[in-house]
Design a protein around this motif. Sequence first.
Motif, mmCIF file in Angstrom:
data_model
loop_
_atom_site.group_PDB
_atom_site.id
_atom_site.type_symbol
_atom_site.label_atom_id
_atom_site.label_comp_id
_atom_site.label_asym_id
_atom_site.label_seq_id
_atom_site.Cartn_x
_atom_site.Cartn_y
_atom_site.Cartn_z
ATOM 1 N N VAL A 82 1.034 -1.150 -0.164
ATOM 2 C CA VAL A 82 -0.013 0.119 -0.038
ATOM 3 C C VAL A 82 0.821 1.274 0.139
ATOM 4 O O VAL A 82 1.720 1.447 1.057
ATOM 5 C CB VAL A 82 -0.810 0.051 1.299
ATOM 6 N N GLN A 83 0.678 1.931 -0.974
ATOM 7 C CA GLN A 83 1.435 3.438 -1.056
ATOM 8 C C GLN A 83 0.765 4.535 -1.070
ATOM 9 O O GLN A 83 -0.294 4.614 -1.539
ATOM 10 C CB GLN A 83 2.247 3.246 -2.427
ATOM 11 N N GLY A 84 1.183 5.361 0.090
ATOM 12 C CA GLY A 84 0.579 6.532 0.365
ATOM 13 C C GLY A 84 0.734 7.466 -0.595
ATOM 14 O O GLY A 84 1.656 7.522 -1.645
ATOM 15 N N PRO A 85 -0.228 8.785 -0.765
ATOM 16 C CA PRO A 85 -0.146 9.462 -1.952
ATOM 17 C C PRO A 85 1.008 10.350 -1.830
ATOM 18 O O PRO A 85 1.481 11.013 -2.894
ATOM 19 C CB PRO A 85 -1.435 10.353 -1.832
ATOM 20 N N ASP A 86 1.487 10.665 -0.806
ATOM 21 C CA ASP A 86 2.933 11.588 -0.880
ATOM 22 C C ASP A 86 4.284 10.820 -0.877
ATOM 23 O O ASP A 86 5.252 11.423 -0.572
ATOM 24 C CB ASP A 86 2.690 12.384 0.455
ATOM 25 N N SER A 87 4.176 9.488 -1.060
ATOM 26 C CA SER A 87 5.441 8.654 -1.174
ATOM 27 C C SER A 87 5.935 8.466 -2.515
ATOM 28 O O SER A 87 5.148 8.942 -3.487
ATOM 29 C CB SER A 87 5.072 7.266 -0.497
ATOM 30 N N ARG A 88 7.226 8.043 -2.452
ATOM 31 C CA ARG A 88 8.001 8.068 -3.781
ATOM 32 C C ARG A 88 8.519 6.711 -3.858
ATOM 33 O O ARG A 88 9.462 6.377 -2.975
ATOM 34 C CB ARG A 88 8.831 9.069 -4.147
ATOM 35 N N ILE A 89 8.464 5.955 -4.810
ATOM 36 C CA ILE A 89 9.478 4.577 -5.131
ATOM 37 C C ILE A 89 10.017 4.800 -6.387
ATOM 38 O O ILE A 89 9.486 5.155 -7.405
ATOM 39 C CB ILE A 89 8.371 3.362 -4.923
ATOM 40 N N THR A 90 11.100 4.672 -6.282
ATOM 41 C CA THR A 90 12.280 4.786 -7.277
ATOM 42 C C THR A 90 12.971 3.232 -7.581
ATOM 43 O O THR A 90 13.869 2.998 -6.840
ATOM 44 C CB THR A 90 13.453 5.632 -7.459
ATOM 45 N N GLY A 91 12.154 2.444 -8.296
ATOM 46 C CA GLY A 91 12.610 0.933 -8.432
ATOM 47 C C GLY A 91 11.485 0.140 -8.945
ATOM 48 O O GLY A 91 10.576 0.676 -9.092
ATOM 49 N N HIS A 92 11.896 -1.342 -9.011
ATOM 50 C CA HIS A 92 10.723 -2.187 -9.359
ATOM 51 C C HIS A 92 10.036 -2.582 -8.449
ATOM 52 O O HIS A 92 10.411 -2.891 -7.058
ATOM 53 C CB HIS A 92 11.511 -3.349 -10.331
ATOM 54 N N VAL A 93 8.831 -2.984 -8.448
ATOM 55 C CA VAL A 93 7.553 -3.226 -7.445
ATOM 56 C C VAL A 93 7.313 -4.691 -7.774
ATOM 57 O O VAL A 93 6.706 -5.024 -8.986
ATOM 58 C CB VAL A 93 6.575 -2.509 -7.311
ATOM 59 N N VAL A 94 7.252 -5.654 -7.010
ATOM 60 C CA VAL A 94 6.760 -7.092 -7.299
ATOM 61 C C VAL A 94 5.920 -7.397 -5.883
ATOM 62 O O VAL A 94 6.320 -7.401 -4.981
ATOM 63 C CB VAL A 94 7.764 -8.264 -7.486
ATOM 64 N N ALA A 95 4.731 -7.697 -6.164
ATOM 65 C CA ALA A 95 3.819 -7.863 -4.966
ATOM 66 C C ALA A 95 2.509 -8.861 -5.455
ATOM 67 O O ALA A 95 2.293 -8.617 -6.819
ATOM 68 C CB ALA A 95 3.297 -6.679 -4.448
ATOM 69 N N ARG A 96 2.072 -9.600 -4.485
ATOM 70 C CA ARG A 96 0.819 -10.098 -4.889
ATOM 71 C C ARG A 96 -0.213 -9.138 -5.211
ATOM 72 O O ARG A 96 -1.079 -9.322 -6.186
ATOM 73 C CB ARG A 96 0.315 -11.174 -3.880
ATOM 74 N N SER A 97 -0.502 -8.146 -4.483
ATOM 75 C CA SER A 97 -1.282 -6.967 -4.459
ATOM 76 C C SER A 97 -0.726 -5.827 -4.172
ATOM 77 O O SER A 97 0.187 -5.730 -3.523
ATOM 78 C CB SER A 97 -2.735 -7.248 -3.595
ATOM 79 N N ALA A 98 -1.056 -4.741 -5.072
ATOM 80 C CA ALA A 98 -0.574 -3.498 -4.893
ATOM 81 C C ALA A 98 -1.752 -2.454 -4.767
ATOM 82 O O ALA A 98 -2.439 -2.698 -5.744
ATOM 83 C CB ALA A 98 0.593 -3.030 -5.761
ATOM 84 N N ARG A 99 -1.630 -1.321 -3.867
ATOM 85 C CA ARG A 99 -2.619 -0.359 -4.164
ATOM 86 C C ARG A 99 -1.691 0.853 -4.100
ATOM 87 O O ARG A 99 -1.155 1.142 -3.039
ATOM 88 C CB ARG A 99 -3.486 -0.163 -2.876
ATOM 89 N N LEU A 100 -1.465 1.549 -5.288
ATOM 90 C CA LEU A 100 -0.572 2.566 -5.507
ATOM 91 C C LEU A 100 -1.160 3.866 -5.635
ATOM 92 O O LEU A 100 -2.134 4.224 -6.383
ATOM 93 C CB LEU A 100 0.324 2.533 -6.782
ATOM 94 N N ALA A 101 -0.759 4.989 -4.766
ATOM 95 C CA ALA A 101 -1.239 6.502 -4.703
ATOM 96 C C ALA A 101 -0.359 7.313 -5.029
ATOM 97 O O ALA A 101 -0.667 8.654 -5.220
ATOM 98 C CB ALA A 101 -2.054 6.654 -3.380
#
Length: 127
Positions: free
Chosen positions: A46-65
């Motif tokens: 679960v990614q919050g709206p003010d967050s930043r990810i620089t990289g690859h994401v692997v997950a069974r489920s993901a909620r990106l904001a």
Amino acid sequence: MSATGAKHTPFSLIGSDVTISGNLSATVDLHVDGVVEGDISCAALVQGPDSRITGHVVARSARLAGLVDGSISADELVVESSARITGDVTYATITIAAGSRIEGRFAHKDGAAPAAELKLIANDSAG
């Protein structure tokens, strides 16, 4: 409650004041409100709206904001209206809210259930 819906599933939280440089691997759900400069692999993200990810994401489920600069691979993917994604997206099921931005290619996961779908959610401005 966890991102996967289980009531007592443990999860890890990366707060808004935290910056991580390096890859993350978790066997539990992960909630990111801070900055991650590296790849993420976890059960559910679960990614919050003010967050930043620089990289690859692997997950069974993901909620990106928030912001994601990298590829995403998830069986169940929800892209919130505040999400900004630059990278390729691989999914089994996907829900994309109006207002989100994705720059990259979409690919359905091979071997996923035939009922996999692409959902676009319209923004209801009528109130």
